[in-house]
Design an enzyme around this catalytic site. Structure first.
Site, PDB file in Angstrom:
ATOM      1  N   GLY A  26      35.836  -6.428  78.951  1.00 43.79           N
ATOM      2  CA  GLY A  26      34.958  -5.385  78.447  1.00 43.79           C
ATOM      3  C   GLY A  26      35.769  -4.393  77.647  1.00 43.79           C
ATOM      4  N   CYS A  27      35.371  -3.154  77.670  1.00 42.85           N
ATOM      5  CA  CYS A  27      36.065  -2.117  76.920  1.00 42.85           C
ATOM      6  C   CYS A  27      37.516  -2.022  77.380  1.00 42.85           C
ATOM      7  CB  CYS A  27      35.372  -0.774  77.128  1.00 42.85           C
ATOM      8  SG  CYS A  27      36.208   0.580  76.299  1.00 42.85           S
ATOM      9  N   PHE A  28      38.431  -2.123  76.432  1.00 42.87           N
ATOM     10  CA  PHE A  28      39.849  -2.122  76.816  1.00 42.87           C
ATOM     11  C   PHE A  28      40.300  -0.811  77.434  1.00 42.87           C
ATOM     12  CE2 PHE A  28      40.612  -2.283  71.919  1.00 42.87           C
ATOM     13  CZ  PHE A  28      40.169  -0.984  71.727  1.00 42.87           C
ATOM     14  N   TYR A  65      32.466   7.795  80.666  1.00 51.46           N
ATOM     15  CA  TYR A  65      32.224   6.420  80.231  1.00 51.46           C
ATOM     16  C   TYR A  65      32.319   5.453  81.416  1.00 51.46           C
ATOM     17  CZ  TYR A  65      32.842   1.938  77.983  1.00 51.46           C
ATOM     18  OH  TYR A  65      32.689   0.630  77.630  1.00 51.46           O
TER      19      TYR A  65
END
Length: 178
Positions: free
Chosen positions: A11-13, A158
């Site tokens: 997913g998001c690094f 986030y």
């Protein structure tokens, strides 16, 4: 000291850096792109699924202090290995999970850890994270490096808002693979 490298997509690094950063034996964790065919991709190109790349982290580590098996164990604890379409609210091919191996030994250990996780019954769905031969790593733009340190409030919002933190607590009892 002889170091090795490991590469993962989850997913998001941004959310893959913090769990490994500052662990004894981890030298550095870089955000970047790999798995596709376009040289020197940009963040915008990767997010628009124009390159075939995943968002990845490349972890340089000392295997005498932090062995690859320990990295694999932490990786499984910070992703949803049953989701083929991305991770949490990040959807699309650049946000899928993958283990990229750099050697036959890494491949063997990754396959064993995946089989062990599947057999554990921890999840009621199949573990779908692929194990893939590593391709070239392209470092992401500077503003993505160690994002959680540079923008801690936004990062925390986030991580919580995406559902990743709740998933980790539900399945593992804690956050960040601890």
């Amino acid at each position: 000291m002889a170091t090795e490298k490991a590469m993962f997509a989850g997913g998001c690094f941004w959310c893959l850096v913090k769990p490994f950063d500052k662990e004894e034996g981890i030298i550095k964790v870089l955000s970047g792109y790999s798995g596709g065919d376009k040289p020197n991709p940009t963040y915008e190109e990767v997010c628009l699924d124009l390159t075939g790349h995943y968002e990845v982290v490349e972890i340089e580590y000392d295997p005498e202090i932090y062995p690859y098996e320990k990295i694999l164990d932490k990786f499984w604890r910070i992703i949803d290995p049953t989701d083929e379409g991305g991770q949490f609210f990040d959807r699309g091919s650049s946000y899928r999970t993958a283990i990229f191996y750099n050697s036959d030994e890494q491949k063997r250990q990754a396959e064993k850890s995946k089989a062990d996780l599947q057999a554990s019954g921890k999840f009621n769905k199949n573990i779908v994270t692929p194990i893939i031969a590593a391709k070239e790593f392209y470092i992401a733009e500077e503003y993505h490096q160690y994002y959680y340190r540079k923008n801690p409030v936004h990062y925390e919002r986030y991580a919580l808002g995406s559902g990743r933190a709740d998933f980790q607590v539900k399945h593992w009892g804690n956050r960040d693979g601890k």
